[in-house]
Structure formats: C-alpha cells, structure tokens
Scaffold this motif. Structure first.
Motif, PDB file in Angstrom:
ATOM      1  N   HIS A  89       0.803  -1.199   0.000  1.00 12.33           N
ATOM      2  CA  HIS A  89       0.000   0.000   0.000  1.00 12.33           C
ATOM      3  C   HIS A  89       0.847   1.264   0.000  1.00 12.33           C
ATOM      4  O   HIS A  89       0.308   2.349   0.007  1.00 12.33           O
ATOM      5  N   SER A  90       2.141   1.122   0.034  1.00 13.39           N
ATOM      6  CA  SER A  90       3.032   2.282   0.084  1.00 13.39           C
ATOM      7  C   SER A  90       3.052   3.020  -1.243  1.00 13.39           C
ATOM      8  O   SER A  90       2.877   2.437  -2.302  1.00 13.39           O
ATOM      9  N   TRP A  91       3.284   4.308  -1.147  1.00 12.13           N
ATOM     10  CA  TRP A  91       3.453   5.151  -2.331  1.00 12.13           C
ATOM     11  C   TRP A  91       4.899   5.623  -2.380  1.00 12.13           C
ATOM     12  O   TRP A  91       5.509   5.881  -1.351  1.00 12.13           O
ATOM     13  N   ILE A  92       5.399   5.792  -3.592  1.00  8.80           N
ATOM     14  CA  ILE A  92       6.714   6.397  -3.775  1.00  8.80           C
ATOM     15  C   ILE A  92       6.491   7.856  -4.165  1.00  8.80           C
ATOM     16  O   ILE A  92       5.596   8.161  -4.961  1.00  8.80           O
ATOM     17  N   ILE A 106       3.433  -1.826  -5.429  1.00  6.63           N
ATOM     18  CA  ILE A 106       3.319  -0.607  -4.623  1.00  6.63           C
ATOM     19  C   ILE A 106       1.948   0.002  -4.883  1.00  6.63           C
ATOM     20  O   ILE A 106       1.324  -0.251  -5.915  1.00  6.63           O
TER      21      ILE A 106
END
Length: 96
Positions: free
Chosen positions: A1-4, A27
């Motif tokens: 669920h992370s965003w870059i 991601i």
C-alpha cells in the motif's frame, strides 16, 4: 500500500520499472513532481494509471512564490467548499 514520492530528480526512478510495480500491485501508487524525461511524453503510460499523480515540477517554488500563491489557493479552497467556480481553471483542450 506504500506510495513512492519523488520531488528530487527524475532519473532517480526507473519509470519502466515503476510502471511494472504499479500495474503489478507491488506498490500502491506514485506521486511524481519530477520525471525523466521532463516533461513526460503525452503518451507516457504513467498518465493512464489511476494510482499516479504527476505535478509540473513545483515542489520547490522559487522566491516568494509560495507566499504569492497562498491567497489564490485559500480562495479556491473556499470556492470549492461553497460549490462555486474556481479561479484560473486549466482547460486541458486549449493546449497551454
């Protein structure tokens, strides 16, 4: 669920690999203030993804730009909340 999030330099991210990670569910999304190349081509596949936000390299505005933008931004927020027309609306089809 992370965003870059990239607000540094476009070449720091391999955009083809990023696209694969985004479409493959590795991601959650990407927020890019810089790309490589900059600006991205109109047919860049990242534009077609709902989990990508691309801004026009504005993360570090010069000089007093932040102060100058505060008033119109606050006014647009007020207008948005009140259901009114916004100031300075970009019309994509006009090509500017």
């Amino acid at each position: 669920h992370s965003w870059i999030v990239n607000v540094a330099r476009g070449p720091l991210i391999d955009q083809a690999a990023l696209h694969r990670a985004l479409t493959g569910g590795l991601i959650g999304g990407a927020a890019l203030d810089v790309t490589d190349p900059e600006p991205p081509a109109p047919d860049d596949p990242l534009f077609g993804l709902d989990n990508v936000v691309i801004t026009p390299h504005v993360a570090n505005p010069a000089g007093r730009l932040t102060e100058e933008m505060a008033g119109p931004l606050a006014e647009n927020l007020r207008r948005f909340v009140d259901g009114e027309d916004l100031l300075s609306v970009v019309e994509y089809g006009r090509g500017y």
